[in-house]
Enzyme design. Structure first.
Site, short mmCIF file in Angstrom:
data_model
loop_
_atom_site.label_atom_id
_atom_site.label_comp_id
_atom_site.label_asym_id
_atom_site.label_seq_id
_atom_site.Cartn_x
_atom_site.Cartn_y
_atom_site.Cartn_z
N ARG A 88 0.81 -1.23 0.00
CA ARG A 88 0.00 0.00 0.00
C ARG A 88 0.84 1.27 0.00
O ARG A 88 0.39 2.35 0.35
CB ARG A 88 -0.97 0.03 1.18
CG ARG A 88 -1.97 -1.08 1.15
CD ARG A 88 -3.22 -0.69 1.91
NE ARG A 88 -4.25 -1.69 1.70
CZ ARG A 88 -4.40 -2.76 2.46
NH1 ARG A 88 -3.60 -2.97 3.47
NH2 ARG A 88 -5.36 -3.62 2.20
N LYS A 120 2.59 11.81 -12.15
CA LYS A 120 2.08 10.73 -13.00
C LYS A 120 3.00 9.53 -12.91
O LYS A 120 4.22 9.66 -13.04
CB LYS A 120 2.02 11.20 -14.47
CG LYS A 120 0.87 12.14 -14.76
CD LYS A 120 0.83 12.49 -16.26
CE LYS A 120 -0.33 13.41 -16.56
NZ LYS A 120 -0.33 13.89 -17.96
N GLU A 164 11.40 19.37 -24.83
CA GLU A 164 10.37 19.61 -23.79
C GLU A 164 10.58 20.99 -23.16
O GLU A 164 9.62 21.68 -22.82
CB GLU A 164 10.41 18.54 -22.70
CG GLU A 164 9.78 17.22 -23.05
CD GLU A 164 8.23 17.21 -23.11
OE1 GLU A 164 7.59 18.20 -22.72
OE2 GLU A 164 7.68 16.20 -23.58
N LYS A 222 6.26 24.06 -15.58
CA LYS A 222 5.34 22.92 -15.45
C LYS A 222 4.69 22.91 -14.07
O LYS A 222 3.48 22.68 -13.94
CB LYS A 222 6.09 21.60 -15.72
CG LYS A 222 5.21 20.39 -15.48
CD LYS A 222 5.78 19.09 -15.98
CE LYS A 222 4.81 17.96 -15.63
NZ LYS A 222 5.25 16.66 -16.09
N GLU A 229 -5.27 16.83 -14.15
CA GLU A 229 -5.47 17.08 -15.59
C GLU A 229 -6.94 17.09 -16.01
O GLU A 229 -7.35 16.42 -16.95
CB GLU A 229 -4.68 16.05 -16.42
CG GLU A 229 -4.46 16.51 -17.86
CD GLU A 229 -3.53 15.61 -18.65
OE1 GLU A 229 -2.46 15.25 -18.15
OE2 GLU A 229 -3.90 15.28 -19.79
N ARG A 239 -4.02 21.62 -17.18
CA ARG A 239 -2.81 20.80 -17.35
C ARG A 239 -2.68 20.24 -18.77
O ARG A 239 -1.60 19.89 -19.22
CB ARG A 239 -2.79 19.67 -16.30
CG ARG A 239 -1.52 18.84 -16.37
CD ARG A 239 -1.35 17.93 -15.17
NE ARG A 239 -0.16 17.11 -15.34
CZ ARG A 239 0.37 16.36 -14.39
NH1 ARG A 239 -0.16 16.33 -13.20
NH2 ARG A 239 1.45 15.63 -14.64
N ASN A 283 0.23 19.13 -22.97
CA ASN A 283 0.22 18.14 -24.07
C ASN A 283 0.40 18.79 -25.43
O ASN A 283 0.31 18.11 -26.46
CB ASN A 283 -1.09 17.36 -24.05
CG ASN A 283 -1.20 16.49 -22.82
OD1 ASN A 283 -0.21 15.93 -22.37
ND2 ASN A 283 -2.39 16.41 -22.25
N HIS A 310 1.95 17.04 -28.41
CA HIS A 310 1.99 15.60 -28.10
C HIS A 310 0.94 14.78 -28.83
O HIS A 310 1.08 13.57 -28.94
CB HIS A 310 1.85 15.37 -26.59
CG HIS A 310 3.13 15.66 -25.84
ND1 HIS A 310 3.57 16.94 -25.61
CD2 HIS A 310 4.06 14.83 -25.30
CE1 HIS A 310 4.71 16.88 -24.93
NE2 HIS A 310 5.03 15.61 -24.74
N HIS A 359 3.03 12.18 -30.28
CA HIS A 359 2.93 10.84 -29.69
C HIS A 359 2.59 9.80 -30.75
O HIS A 359 3.13 8.69 -30.76
CB HIS A 359 1.88 10.86 -28.56
CG HIS A 359 1.52 9.50 -28.06
ND1 HIS A 359 0.23 9.09 -27.87
CD2 HIS A 359 2.30 8.44 -27.76
CE1 HIS A 359 0.23 7.84 -27.47
NE2 HIS A 359 1.46 7.42 -27.38
N HIS A 378 11.58 10.61 -28.06
CA HIS A 378 10.36 11.34 -27.70
C HIS A 378 10.43 12.81 -28.14
O HIS A 378 9.51 13.33 -28.78
CB HIS A 378 10.15 11.26 -26.19
CG HIS A 378 8.98 12.06 -25.72
ND1 HIS A 378 7.69 11.64 -25.91
CD2 HIS A 378 8.90 13.29 -25.13
CE1 HIS A 378 6.85 12.57 -25.43
NE2 HIS A 378 7.58 13.58 -24.95
N1 GLY Z 1 3.88 15.31 -19.49
C1 GLY Z 1 2.71 16.04 -19.31
C2 GLY Z 1 2.18 16.02 -17.92
O1 GLY Z 1 2.87 15.62 -17.00
O2 GLY Z 1 1.07 16.42 -17.72
#
Ligand code: GLY
Length: 346
Positions: A109, A131, A173, A208, A218, A222, A226, A229, A233, A248
């Site tokens: 946990r 994330k 980036e 960021k 998000e 947020r 992107n 992307h 992507h 990337h």
């Molecule tokens: N890489 C985009 C984000 O972390 O939202």
């Protein structure tokens, strides 16, 4: 020392600082997660600062950001009796920090984990925002959660371990962040390209951070992170099966150029500004040949993109430098046009 104190993100020039952190630490056991590359090029740079640890190795590459690698990590933790007071240090690029964070926050946990991003890309992107996760059934990041590490060490000296391509991939980036902020930031960064300092990295992460602080999960704002992307992507995914696989940041630059074109078409963004940015990007990163990439395949991947809802294809687009919109529906015709636009730039 620069820091984002709310998240315990520390920006340091060299490795020496680590000795203060790991001295008298409270952990029962320390584990370090690496892949082939960070085992070879990065581990020896930090291991002397950590008295005793067990090493966990997984295979590198996006194709291994999966449940099999999680099994290896969890098995190692169990085999070595990791308890709730154990620590996992994730030493690597975004794949290692994503998967390591996921495994640590689900093991018993949740145990503490620290991220030490070793690529410029991971330092400026994956280092904050919470994330983490894995790919599942070929869907990128389909299993995961938002959780923040105990702390993050962003160490400039790791940049010396990167190839020029890897460095540029992270720099892409940073360019995206600068466009989200201001014309000054963009111009300034272009000049600093080969001479990045820890302050430049800090400034980029701070852009960021300010966005994520307002919309951690998000739900809205947020999404502007992107930018570039949606198409980037798709191109990155397609390139996996090509002879010259794109990194990337390389795919991101293509995506940014296409999405600048779309911004002009859909939001009427000043064409002179668009042309100026594209000129600067091509000059800095060069042109990547995507003539063998079919528009049909690119569109298919975009349609599965996580940002789409109600069957619409949604983008984050630029109205002006420092002024972005999200959830913008773009007709297929304009997406196709933008890819052709890029293909014809050479
Ligand atoms: N890489 C985009 C984000 O972390 O939202």
């Amino acid at each position: 020392m620069l820091e984002i104190s709310e998240l315990n993100v520390y920006f340091i020039d060299d490795f020496n600082y680590l000795k203060f952190f790991f001295k008298n630490n409270k952990y029962s056991k320390i584990f370090i997660l690496v892949d082939k590359n960070t085992n070879k090029y990065c581990l020896h740079l930090i291991e002397k600062y950590i008295n005793e640890f067990k090493l966990i190795k997984i295979k590198d590459g996006e194709e291994n950001k999966n449940i099999d690698s999680c099994n290896i990590i969890w098995n190692n933790l169990i085999k070595n009796n990791a308890d709730r007071k154990s620590l996992l240090i994730n030493l690597g690029g975004g794949i290692i920090t994503d998967i390591g964070s996921f495994c640590a926050s689900t093991y018993k946990r949740g145990i503490d984990f620290i991220n030490i991003p070793t690529t410029l890309l991971a330092q400026v992107d994956a280092s904050i925002g919470g994330k983490c996760g894995i790919n599942f059934k070929n869907i990128k990041n389909s299993i995961g959660l938002f959780v923040n590490p105990r702390c993050v060490f962003i160490i400039k000296d790791f940049l010396q371990t990167l190839s020029k391509r890897e460095y540029n991939s992270g720099f892409a980036e940073m360019i995206k962040h600068s466009l989200l902020k201001s014309k000054n930031d963009f111009e300034d960064l272009l000049i600093k390209y080969s001479n990045l300092t820890i302050v430049d990295i800090y400034n980029s992460v701070k852009i960021k951070y300010e966005i994520v602080k307002k919309d951690y999960k998000e739900n809205g704002l947020r999404k502007i992170l992107n930018f570039g992307h949606t198409i980037g992507h798709a191109i990155e995914t397609l390139s996996i099966n090509k002879k010259n696989r794109l990194l990337h940041g390389e795919a991101l630059i293509i995506g940014i150029i296409c999405e600048l074109y779309i911004s002009h078409k859909v939001l009427d963004t000043d064409i002179n500004l668009i042309n100026y940015i594209i000129y600067k990007l091509i000059k800095m990163f060069g042109y990547f040949d995507i003539n063998s990439y079919s528009i049909k395949e690119i569109l298919e991947i975009i349609k599965n993109d996580k940002k789409n809802f109600y069957e619409n294809i949604n983008f984050s687009l630029m109205k002006d430098i420092g002024n972005f919109a999200y959830d913008i529906n773009v007709p297929e015709k304009i997406i196709k046009e933008s890819i052709n636009y890029y293909k014809n730039l050479n």
